[in-house]
Scaffold this motif. Structure first.
Motif, mmCIF file in Angstrom:
data_model
loop_
_atom_site.group_PDB
_atom_site.id
_atom_site.type_symbol
_atom_site.label_atom_id
_atom_site.label_comp_id
_atom_site.label_asym_id
_atom_site.label_seq_id
_atom_site.Cartn_x
_atom_site.Cartn_y
_atom_site.Cartn_z
ATOM 1 N N GLN A 138 -44.236 1.056 70.027
ATOM 2 C CA GLN A 138 -42.920 1.508 70.474
ATOM 3 C C GLN A 138 -42.264 0.475 71.394
ATOM 4 O O GLN A 138 -41.067 0.228 71.304
ATOM 5 C CB GLN A 138 -43.027 2.860 71.193
ATOM 6 C CG GLN A 138 -43.526 3.979 70.323
ATOM 7 C CD GLN A 138 -45.052 4.070 70.271
ATOM 8 O OE1 GLN A 138 -45.771 3.144 70.632
ATOM 9 N NE2 GLN A 138 -45.555 5.197 69.791
ATOM 10 N N LEU A 187 -41.150 -2.525 69.264
ATOM 11 C CA LEU A 187 -39.919 -2.217 68.527
ATOM 12 C C LEU A 187 -38.701 -2.222 69.451
ATOM 13 O O LEU A 187 -37.637 -2.722 69.074
ATOM 14 C CB LEU A 187 -40.049 -0.866 67.818
ATOM 15 C CG LEU A 187 -41.051 -0.830 66.673
ATOM 16 C CD1 LEU A 187 -41.199 0.595 66.141
ATOM 17 C CD2 LEU A 187 -40.661 -1.782 65.555
ATOM 18 N N ALA A 188 -38.857 -1.688 70.652
ATOM 19 C CA ALA A 188 -37.739 -1.686 71.606
ATOM 20 C C ALA A 188 -37.347 -3.116 71.967
ATOM 21 O O ALA A 188 -36.158 -3.441 72.049
ATOM 22 C CB ALA A 188 -38.125 -0.899 72.859
ATOM 23 N N SER A 189 -38.345 -3.981 72.158
ATOM 24 C CA SER A 189 -38.044 -5.381 72.477
ATOM 25 C C SER A 189 -37.344 -6.072 71.315
ATOM 26 O O SER A 189 -36.397 -6.833 71.519
ATOM 27 C CB SER A 189 -39.333 -6.138 72.823
ATOM 28 O OG SER A 189 -39.855 -5.660 74.019
ATOM 29 N N ASP A 191 -35.542 -4.619 69.029
ATOM 30 C CA ASP A 191 -34.187 -4.073 68.954
ATOM 31 C C ASP A 191 -33.280 -4.752 69.976
ATOM 32 O O ASP A 191 -32.120 -5.054 69.686
ATOM 33 C CB ASP A 191 -34.189 -2.563 69.198
ATOM 34 C CG ASP A 191 -34.705 -1.785 67.998
ATOM 35 O OD1 ASP A 191 -34.780 -2.370 66.884
ATOM 36 O OD2 ASP A 191 -35.040 -0.594 68.171
ATOM 37 N N ALA A 192 -33.805 -5.020 71.171
ATOM 38 C CA ALA A 192 -33.016 -5.699 72.196
ATOM 39 C C ALA A 192 -32.683 -7.116 71.760
ATOM 40 O O ALA A 192 -31.558 -7.592 71.962
ATOM 41 C CB ALA A 192 -33.772 -5.710 73.522
ATOM 42 N N GLU A 245 -32.474 -8.127 68.687
ATOM 43 C CA GLU A 245 -31.528 -8.016 67.571
ATOM 44 C C GLU A 245 -30.097 -7.889 68.084
ATOM 45 O O GLU A 245 -29.178 -8.441 67.498
ATOM 46 C CB GLU A 245 -31.879 -6.819 66.689
ATOM 47 C CG GLU A 245 -30.970 -6.693 65.484
ATOM 48 C CD GLU A 245 -31.316 -5.483 64.647
ATOM 49 O OE1 GLU A 245 -31.754 -4.457 65.205
ATOM 50 O OE2 GLU A 245 -31.131 -5.555 63.435
ATOM 51 N N GLY A 246 -29.942 -7.210 69.206
ATOM 52 C CA GLY A 246 -28.607 -7.043 69.771
ATOM 53 C C GLY A 246 -28.009 -8.350 70.263
ATOM 54 O O GLY A 246 -26.793 -8.515 70.282
#
Length: 166
Positions: free
Chosen positions: A135, A138-140, A142-143, A145-146
């Protein structure tokens, strides 16, 4: 004693996992996969202990035969070496929600033993280790990717760009 030390020098890194089963429900889906890792000599199980956390917070060790008939755990009979004790069960229990059970697995990473042996022979020692929960990874990502929309292309095997970090 020196024989025991010699055997320890040949070991790979040792890890542990505490896997929580909500509502004391085990499907057994992961157990054949665990056995496959053992059969392929990727890991060696050093100890396996099942615990239950009662609603009042009491943590107790559970015998394999007391886990119910839904899952055949007979293959793990004898896997408990006594390495884990009540203090370990209590520590694992602190991470559990009341009413849940858990498996505590201590295992040797056989796949890494040759590397570990070479490092020990050269005088190196492991000074830190850790795990990154999926988790959090994935959060990293996603960050990232932004801020960098092309990051996924650089991580995909066989993609035209593999220059991650450049």
């Amino acid at each position: 004693m020196s024989e025991d030390l010699s055997e320890l020098e040949e070991m790979g890194p040792v890890d542990y996992l505490v896997v929580e089963f909500p509502g004391n429900r085990m499907t057994g889906e992961g157990f054949p996969l665990l056995l496959d890792l053992v059969d392929r000599k990727i890991i060696r199980i050093l100890d396996l202990l099942f615990v239950r956390k009662d609603e009042d917070g009491t943590v107790t060790a559970v015998e394999l035969t007391d886990l119910g008939d839904e899952v055949d755990l007979s293959v793990f009979a004898g896997a408990s070496s006594g390495l884990l004790d009540q203090a370990d069960a209590d520590e694992a229990g602190a991470a559990l929600e009341p009413g849940n059970s858990a498996g505590i697995l201590v295992y040797e990473n056989l796949w890494a033993a040759p590397f570990a042996q070479a490092m020990r022979r050269s005088g190196a020692q492991l000074v830190a280790g850790g795990r990154i929960p999926v988790q959090a990874l994935l959060a990293s990502l996603d960050a990232v990717e932004g801020t960098d929309p092309g990051w996924a292309d650089r991580l995909t095997p066989g993609s035209a760009r593999t220059d991650v970090g450049s």
